[in-house]
Design an enzyme around this catalytic site. Sequence first.
Site, PDB file in Angstrom:
ATOM      1  N   ASP A   1       0.820  -1.215   0.000  1.00  0.00           N
ATOM      2  CA  ASP A   1       0.000   0.000   0.000  1.00  0.00           C
ATOM      3  C   ASP A   1       0.859   1.273   0.000  1.00  0.00           C
ATOM      4  OD1 ASP A   1      -2.401   1.404   0.042  1.00  0.00           O
ATOM      5  OD2 ASP A   1      -3.287   0.096   1.552  1.00  0.00           O
TER       6      ASP A   1
ATOM      7  N   ASP B   1      -9.393   3.865  -4.356  1.00  0.00           N
ATOM      8  CA  ASP B   1     -10.145   2.664  -3.975  1.00  0.00           C
ATOM      9  C   ASP B   1     -11.541   2.631  -4.593  1.00  0.00           C
ATOM     10  OD1 ASP B   1      -7.975   2.102  -2.430  1.00  0.00           O
ATOM     11  OD2 ASP B   1      -9.034   2.155  -0.512  1.00  0.00           O
TER      12      ASP B   1
END
Length: 492
Positions: free
Chosen positions: A148, A208
Amino acid sequence: MAATLHFAFVLALFTGQAIGVNNGLARTPQMGWNNWNALGCDVSESLLLDTSKKLVDSGLRDVGYNYVVLDDCWSDGRDENGFLKDDLKKFPSGMSAVADEIHKEGLLFGMYSSAGEMTCARYAGSLDWEANDAKSFANWGVDYLKYDNCYHMGRFGTPKLSFDRYKVMWDAINGTGRPMLYSLCNWGEDYSHTWGMSIANSWRMSGDIYDSFTRPDDLCSCTDASSPFCVAPGSHCSVLNIINKVAPYVDRGQPGGWNDLDMLEVGNGGMTDEEYKAHFSFWAALKSPLLMGNDLRTLSASSLTILNNPAVIAISQDPDGRSVARIRREMNAAKDKYGVGEIQVWSGSLYGGDQVVILLNAAGEDARISASLEEIFLHDGPEGSAPQNNEEWEVYDLWANRMEESLAQKILDAKAEDLPKLFKDANWYNSTELSYKEGLKKKDARLMGKKVGTIKPGGSLTAKVKRHSMEMYRLKSVGLGGKRKVHAKEEL
Ligand SMILES: *[C@@H]1O[C@H](CO)[C@@H](O)[C@H](O)[C@H]1NC(C)=O
Ligand SMILES: *[C@@H]1O[C@H](CO)[C@@H](O)[C@H](O)[C@H]1NC(C)=O
């Protein structure tokens, strides 16, 4: 840019060198499951083990979903030697034992960290600890790392800064000697589609996803991935937002490295059945990784019959690895309640000279959508010059043979001893026994869909497409014999 890429490709052909990370993984887009979309931080040993069992019992492992990926919130700081500790309250047997159990089910184990001082949920991050953490992952038996982008301490803002930060972990993984699929989750920042393939097996190209088909949301501030102002890709990106962002970059994916459109939302409740079908179909045709994002412990029959459609998965796992490209976008159809009135036509070439076409209706009313062969084969020659324009094509609907929900329910309710017979009666596609590549070579009927018509030379494909829905077809040339040479890139 295109010229540079082309040159690199030609060079690779001459030297016989593969491009990209060359770790042998993700020759087709990876498939599996990740807990984040449905469960966020609510992770545990039992969740991973129950999910692994469900992947096997539901038949999903054997249609291809073989990675079990644990997301954020699994760790408990670092020990005195600077190694990450697994949270023994959540994972009482320890991560290594969990990995063993997952492997025993014939599955692979994925892990999560962040290229920052902390992960997104504020657990210890791997920035400047890459060598230690890669060692831990290798020791635990990890097969996949989702990496991430939170709390990167300002080390972003140019492609080179982001590339360097992510490359440290790639080198560390490579140094362990254990092959791990390396999945960059940097939300498309710093043009990751231009450098991701050099160090990773997949790279996110958007903020996202959230469980909505078209609704715009301020948290997903970017609508155009090529905009220099897209500095905060964010979250709450709709399916349509992500499809529109990847459109200019679809050709960046290739065997070994893929555009990642984020995990699936199928089964999480925010979209209709038609919208979920469209979401799943696009992720397959755009060659995104297919990571289910629903809670499999409560898997519904309707979700199972979307996720297990082998005719659509065969598009994702096509050995040529070419994404569909958008050939038409209309913005002025009837508006839906969010003011979206888009109609789109997508097309792409498949193994053995077949073609996949998707007619998307992201507008507020049902529509008749038509695409001529000239459009469908635009990328093989403009203005009708493609030889395919003069061929006759059979049209196969890739959703017509969707499994009956009652049969899926029977499978979900069955006792273990009754499953083999049920799978046999269901004519379940078992990619563990017959890979998609072999199945496609043999023209396995389960991968082909159902024949619904033909298109004459110079003709068109036309279908009525419901609002917020799509139709997806495989086109097969009739009597191709010798007229057009098909380059099957079989050995990819
Ligand atoms: C390490 O990198 C080399 C060069 O790209 C590659 O051939 C090898 O497979 C990699 N090893 C692992 C374990 O990823
Ligand atoms: C698929 O094939 C494997 C290997 O033969 C077998 O173990 C598995 O049970 C099969 N799965 C299904 C869903 O039929």
